[in-house]
Design a protein around this motif. Sequence first.
Motif, PDB file in Angstrom:
ATOM      1  N   LYS A  31     -45.397  23.447-151.241  1.00  0.00           N
ATOM      2  CA  LYS A  31     -44.219  22.944-150.978  1.00  0.00           C
ATOM      3  C   LYS A  31     -43.472  23.626-149.696  1.00  0.00           C
ATOM      4  O   LYS A  31     -43.704  24.693-149.376  1.00  0.00           O
ATOM      5  N   LEU A  32     -42.941  22.604-148.985  1.00  0.00           N
ATOM      6  CA  LEU A  32     -41.952  23.052-147.750  1.00  0.00           C
ATOM      7  C   LEU A  32     -41.052  23.893-148.275  1.00  0.00           C
ATOM      8  O   LEU A  32     -40.191  23.348-149.159  1.00  0.00           O
ATOM      9  N   GLY A  33     -40.422  24.961-147.649  1.00  0.00           N
ATOM     10  CA  GLY A  33     -39.400  25.591-147.879  1.00  0.00           C
ATOM     11  C   GLY A  33     -38.426  25.448-146.631  1.00  0.00           C
ATOM     12  O   GLY A  33     -38.477  26.135-145.578  1.00  0.00           O
ATOM     13  N   ILE A  34     -37.365  24.739-146.720  1.00  0.00           N
ATOM     14  CA  ILE A  34     -36.517  24.441-145.507  1.00  0.00           C
ATOM     15  C   ILE A  34     -35.341  25.497-145.725  1.00  0.00           C
ATOM     16  O   ILE A  34     -34.504  25.574-146.659  1.00  0.00           O
ATOM     17  N   HIS A  35     -35.300  26.700-144.758  1.00  0.00           N
ATOM     18  CA  HIS A  35     -34.325  27.634-144.873  1.00  0.00           C
ATOM     19  C   HIS A  35     -33.064  27.247-144.406  1.00  0.00           C
ATOM     20  O   HIS A  35     -32.950  26.786-143.277  1.00  0.00           O
ATOM     21  N   ALA A  36     -32.037  27.424-144.774  1.00  0.00           N
ATOM     22  CA  ALA A  36     -30.496  27.114-144.530  1.00  0.00           C
ATOM     23  C   ALA A  36     -29.535  28.439-144.893  1.00  0.00           C
ATOM     24  O   ALA A  36     -29.384  28.654-145.834  1.00  0.00           O
TER      25      ALA A  36
ATOM     26  N   HIS B 203     -42.839  27.542-144.830  1.00  0.00           N
ATOM     27  CA  HIS B 203     -41.630  27.921-144.300  1.00  0.00           C
ATOM     28  C   HIS B 203     -41.108  27.080-143.112  1.00  0.00           C
ATOM     29  O   HIS B 203     -41.827  27.046-142.100  1.00  0.00           O
ATOM     30  N   MET B 204     -39.820  26.699-143.006  1.00  0.00           N
ATOM     31  CA  MET B 204     -39.337  25.984-141.917  1.00  0.00           C
ATOM     32  C   MET B 204     -37.918  26.358-141.834  1.00  0.00           C
ATOM     33  O   MET B 204     -37.077  26.187-142.594  1.00  0.00           O
ATOM     34  N   TRP B 205     -37.406  27.002-140.565  1.00  0.00           N
ATOM     35  CA  TRP B 205     -36.235  27.278-140.162  1.00  0.00           C
ATOM     36  C   TRP B 205     -35.846  26.410-139.015  1.00  0.00           C
ATOM     37  O   TRP B 205     -36.174  26.263-137.684  1.00  0.00           O
TER      38      TRP B 205
ATOM     39  N   GLY C 276     -33.444  20.136-132.464  1.00  0.00           N
ATOM     40  CA  GLY C 276     -34.769  20.037-132.934  1.00  0.00           C
ATOM     41  C   GLY C 276     -35.911  21.431-132.531  1.00  0.00           C
ATOM     42  O   GLY C 276     -36.977  21.325-132.707  1.00  0.00           O
ATOM     43  N   ARG C 277     -35.166  22.540-132.174  1.00  0.00           N
ATOM     44  CA  ARG C 277     -36.060  23.666-132.039  1.00  0.00           C
ATOM     45  C   ARG C 277     -35.937  24.418-133.058  1.00  0.00           C
ATOM     46  O   ARG C 277     -35.051  25.149-133.760  1.00  0.00           O
ATOM     47  N   PHE C 278     -37.304  24.390-133.845  1.00  0.00           N
ATOM     48  CA  PHE C 278     -37.281  25.041-135.206  1.00  0.00           C
ATOM     49  C   PHE C 278     -38.687  25.979-135.196  1.00  0.00           C
ATOM     50  O   PHE C 278     -39.234  26.167-134.030  1.00  0.00           O
ATOM     51  N   ILE C 279     -38.742  26.989-136.141  1.00  0.00           N
ATOM     52  CA  ILE C 279     -39.692  27.753-136.264  1.00  0.00           C
ATOM     53  C   ILE C 279     -40.444  27.481-137.663  1.00  0.00           C
ATOM     54  O   ILE C 279     -39.737  27.427-138.597  1.00  0.00           O
ATOM     55  N   GLY C 280     -41.850  27.341-137.696  1.00  0.00           N
ATOM     56  CA  GLY C 280     -42.327  27.040-139.015  1.00  0.00           C
ATOM     57  C   GLY C 280     -43.222  28.065-139.380  1.00  0.00           C
ATOM     58  O   GLY C 280     -43.974  28.668-138.501  1.00  0.00           O
ATOM     59  N   ALA C 281     -43.758  28.343-140.513  1.00  0.00           N
ATOM     60  CA  ALA C 281     -44.936  29.360-140.751  1.00  0.00           C
ATOM     61  C   ALA C 281     -45.576  28.771-142.172  1.00  0.00           C
ATOM     62  O   ALA C 281     -45.011  28.655-143.196  1.00  0.00           O
TER      63      ALA C 281
ATOM     64  N   MET D 263     -52.899  35.709-143.474  1.00  0.00           N
ATOM     65  CA  MET D 263     -52.380  35.079-142.006  1.00  0.00           C
ATOM     66  C   MET D 263     -51.551  33.895-142.527  1.00  0.00           C
ATOM     67  O   MET D 263     -51.511  33.246-143.393  1.00  0.00           O
ATOM     68  N   PHE D 264     -50.667  33.811-141.411  1.00  0.00           N
ATOM     69  CA  PHE D 264     -50.023  32.295-141.394  1.00  0.00           C
ATOM     70  C   PHE D 264     -50.016  31.802-139.919  1.00  0.00           C
ATOM     71  O   PHE D 264     -50.510  32.766-139.119  1.00  0.00           O
ATOM     72  N   GLN D 265     -50.024  30.468-140.225  1.00  0.00           N
ATOM     73  CA  GLN D 265     -49.878  29.795-138.685  1.00  0.00           C
ATOM     74  C   GLN D 265     -48.514  29.608-138.500  1.00  0.00           C
ATOM     75  O   GLN D 265     -47.632  28.813-139.078  1.00  0.00           O
ATOM     76  N   TRP D 266     -47.995  30.580-137.261  1.00  0.00           N
ATOM     77  CA  TRP D 266     -46.595  30.095-136.997  1.00  0.00           C
ATOM     78  C   TRP D 266     -46.410  29.004-135.757  1.00  0.00           C
ATOM     79  O   TRP D 266     -47.391  28.966-135.013  1.00  0.00           O
ATOM     80  N   MET D 267     -45.254  28.132-135.948  1.00  0.00           N
ATOM     81  CA  MET D 267     -45.291  27.349-135.025  1.00  0.00           C
ATOM     82  C   MET D 267     -43.675  27.345-134.455  1.00  0.00           C
ATOM     83  O   MET D 267     -42.632  27.359-135.221  1.00  0.00           O
ATOM     84  N   ILE D 268     -43.631  27.711-133.094  1.00  0.00           N
ATOM     85  CA  ILE D 268     -42.373  28.091-132.568  1.00  0.00           C
ATOM     86  C   ILE D 268     -42.180  27.127-131.358  1.00  0.00           C
ATOM     87  O   ILE D 268     -42.712  27.379-130.436  1.00  0.00           O
TER      88      ILE D 268
END
Length: 530
Positions: free
Chosen positions: A76-81, A206-208, A213-218, A226-231
């Motif tokens: 599942k996606l975890g959207i961090h707030a 994870h999604m911050w 629209g500038r986000f970081i995902g892992a 490992m994680f794939q990070w998307m910055i």
Amino acid sequence: MNHPQVIDVLVIGAGPSGSALAIDLVRRGLDVRIVDRSPHAFDGSRAKGVQPRSLEVLEDLGALPDVLAGGSTYPKLGIHAGPLAVPWKMFTHREATADVPYPNTWLIPQFRTDRALHARLSELGQEIEFGRELIELTQDEDTVVAKVAGADGTEEIVARYAVGADGGSSTVRKQLGVGFVGTTDESDRMLIVDASVTGLARNRWHMWPGRGGRFIGACPLPDSDMFQWMIRLTPDEEPPAKKDDIVRRIHRHTGHRGIQLHDIHWTSVFRPNIRLAEDYGRGRVFLAGDAAHVHTPAGAQGLNTGLQDGYNLGWKLGQVLAGADATLLDTYEAERQPIAAGVLGLSTAKWGGVAKLDPSSMKRGKDEQQLALTYYGGPLAPADGMRTGTLRVGDRAPDARLLGADGAETRLFEVLRGPDFTALAYGPGAARTLEQLAWPTAGAQLKRLTVGPPATHGLTFSDPENTLRRAYGLTGDTLLLIRPDGYIGHIATRDLLSTTQTAVRAMTPQARSRTMPQQSHPSPGSGATA
């Protein structure tokens, strides 16, 4: 003067598209070489989602066990707030059914998908020639000549056909002078990082979110730390290159200082290219995968579309090399280019929605799974053809559960597996027609499959649970021709023999044909009677 041996097909590029194509060509008994300019196989996670239709393709090609072993379903996606993480289900988990054996998108880093395909190629006796770069490509009416440079100097490779599957910056496409229409947004960049990580739960993607629209995902990569990070970078931001700078960038955005990156395995700066080749080939040279179309990463479409490019082109090359009319190769572009155009639209819309944190853009459903893609209305699937209650010519052939004459259960896909065509007769009238159907002795052979009364030749099955009848929408005598790539090549509910024979002629060599198989001579990798 020494003249190089002429091979059947040269494949340039050993990513998913080129490797899938090479597997299909080699199992047809063709003389193939596959070269790649990189010194070794790709190491990054880049395209990490394999769609249900692609899983079916990989099963047929013999690479699925390694792909399943190297991946998992998506978390599942975890959207961090702030301190909270809101769970969000991107994918609806589905159970396998008789007609759809692999209903869920598979999470697997691309380097494992590549290696699964390479291992399958090796099983077939074909090795990839890494460290060999194309420097010049010429062609005449009969052959293609490729000058390839490697550590041992320059070699000329002469082939009857060549396929450029050499990525978005394709040398083959440039040598052909084919336009690559679309846009590249240099201000919209994303840093991708594969890294070993501690301090972050692995049960979520994870999604911050951030401003503008500038986000970081892992995204956790299966069977690893490992994680794939998307910055997503700001327009004027210099991408951090050193580990400590990347960690500081993550901490600054997420506020989560417990996250630590250890070994960094791969990094890349991604720009959303949205481009489509004007032509999918010229003369004896074709384009496949990213060489023909590049997408945003949203929706996991690029790798999957490229994989199926190779799957579509392989059987057509095999047929033409066996003597079929060369116009069959024109159907490659006619079938695949509209698919890529549609996928470009889908992934572009998803990408724009992700930037706005539009919930609908984070959902993944049937459009992404590519099970509903069809060639209906194309040159091999005329819109005025016959249909069943659920299928039109050009649609994907569904799976089904059948019983053999010995009472053993089998999947239809297991019967279809291999490089051949399949004729499926449902009902006694169709079974009699199938026995009269003539098939060429050259090229891909025909598996004759009867569901219902016992047949004199071929394979006989029953459908006690009606899984075939329901999935295929069958109500009476029907003869279906299934192409080697698993799409419906013809449906006949009347004039069974004449209409089917006409469809066969468009896809096969026509010098000689036979009505009945006299002896079992399976094609390489087929395992079924002709």
